[in-house]
Write a protein that holds these residues in place. Sequence first.
Motif, PDB file in Angstrom:
ATOM      1  N   PRO A  88       0.811  -1.225   0.000  1.00  0.00           N
ATOM      2  CA  PRO A  88       0.000   0.000   0.000  1.00  0.00           C
ATOM      3  C   PRO A  88       0.844   1.275   0.000  1.00  0.00           C
ATOM      4  O   PRO A  88       0.463   2.293  -0.579  1.00  0.00           O
ATOM      5  CB  PRO A  88      -0.824  -0.120   1.281  1.00  0.00           C
ATOM      6  CG  PRO A  88      -0.931  -1.599   1.507  1.00  0.00           C
ATOM      7  CD  PRO A  88       0.364  -2.165   1.041  1.00  0.00           C
ATOM      8  N   GLU A  89       2.003   1.211   0.651  1.00  0.00           N
ATOM      9  CA  GLU A  89       2.856   2.401   0.729  1.00  0.00           C
ATOM     10  C   GLU A  89       3.811   2.525  -0.451  1.00  0.00           C
ATOM     11  O   GLU A  89       4.638   3.442  -0.511  1.00  0.00           O
ATOM     12  CB  GLU A  89       3.642   2.407   2.047  1.00  0.00           C
ATOM     13  CG  GLU A  89       4.602   1.238   2.212  1.00  0.00           C
ATOM     14  CD  GLU A  89       3.967   0.012   2.837  1.00  0.00           C
ATOM     15  OE1 GLU A  89       4.718  -0.774   3.457  1.00  0.00           O
ATOM     16  OE2 GLU A  89       2.734  -0.168   2.710  1.00  0.00           O
ATOM     17  N   GLY A  90       3.729   1.585  -1.390  1.00  0.00           N
ATOM     18  CA  GLY A  90       4.607   1.632  -2.562  1.00  0.00           C
ATOM     19  C   GLY A  90       5.370   0.338  -2.729  1.00  0.00           C
ATOM     20  O   GLY A  90       4.975  -0.713  -2.206  1.00  0.00           O
ATOM     21  N   THR A  91       6.476   0.406  -3.451  1.00  0.00           N
ATOM     22  CA  THR A  91       7.314  -0.770  -3.661  1.00  0.00           C
ATOM     23  C   THR A  91       8.241  -0.940  -2.466  1.00  0.00           C
ATOM     24  O   THR A  91       8.991  -0.020  -2.112  1.00  0.00           O
ATOM     25  CB  THR A  91       8.141  -0.623  -4.961  1.00  0.00           C
ATOM     26  OG1 THR A  91       7.250  -0.408  -6.056  1.00  0.00           O
ATOM     27  CG2 THR A  91       8.955  -1.874  -5.212  1.00  0.00           C
TER      28      THR A  91
END
Length: 279
Positions: A88-91
């Motif tokens: 959810p916060e990115g890679t």
Amino acid sequence: MAATPASGRLSAHEIHDEPFYRPVGDEIEIFAAAYASRLPVMLKGPTGCGKTRFVEHMAWRLKRPLVTVAAHEDLTAADLAGRFLLAPEGTVWHDGPLTMAVREGAICYLDEIVEARQDTTVVIHPLTDARRALPLEKKGELVQAHPDFQLTISYNPGYQSAVKDLKESTKQRFVAIEFDYPEAGIEAEIVAREAGVSVDLAGTLVDVGLRSRNLRGHGLAEGASTRMLIHAAVLARGGASLEAAVRSAILLPITDERDVRDALGAAIAAGLPAAARPR
């Protein structure tokens, strides 16, 4: 050097109760000396002879978490080292089991390493020499091994083909400990202890195992392992007849070739008590 406590990530890999292991030589002393010197260890021996139990016992003895990876032909370097995953916060980077053990000081056990692709096994090379480091190329990081980290691999040299064997450049990086099935008295003790049966019954099953091992190279790649003998003993303890236990735990799993199975069945039957022989 005293081992440091395991971190939270490794708590699930701690071994709190002593795994039963019956030493047959100086393998405990050799492994302990290798661990103290931070030398990687290779366990060589046939299937089901106690290599994995030995590693579990040593991890308990040395008070280190044990991270086990079962090697297979689809195992990639990323499976060992780690990879970037979407979150959810990115890679986000996720350590693989090898990297986790390297960072936090566990024993990493690569079981049947020869089953992995050779381009995968080379990832362990920098960990098996004076560098004691794991390069994470995708992340651009060089992870220096924790002082308590130790690498152990196992493989069965008698079962491999020429195309599925460890490279010499890999083998020569390890201290090797050779395993085999123990002599009959010790093996009966192990079977009796592990299966909860009498030594007499265990001795009968060990004789079955010896008869099957005599057929190695005559249609059988391997004879009955100690593990198979324990399975047969467990079935017998659970109420199966000895003949049925031997058939289900040893005879049927060990080969699909009917001629070989008939020959093995005849050899096994000769070693069973008269009341347990197939009719």
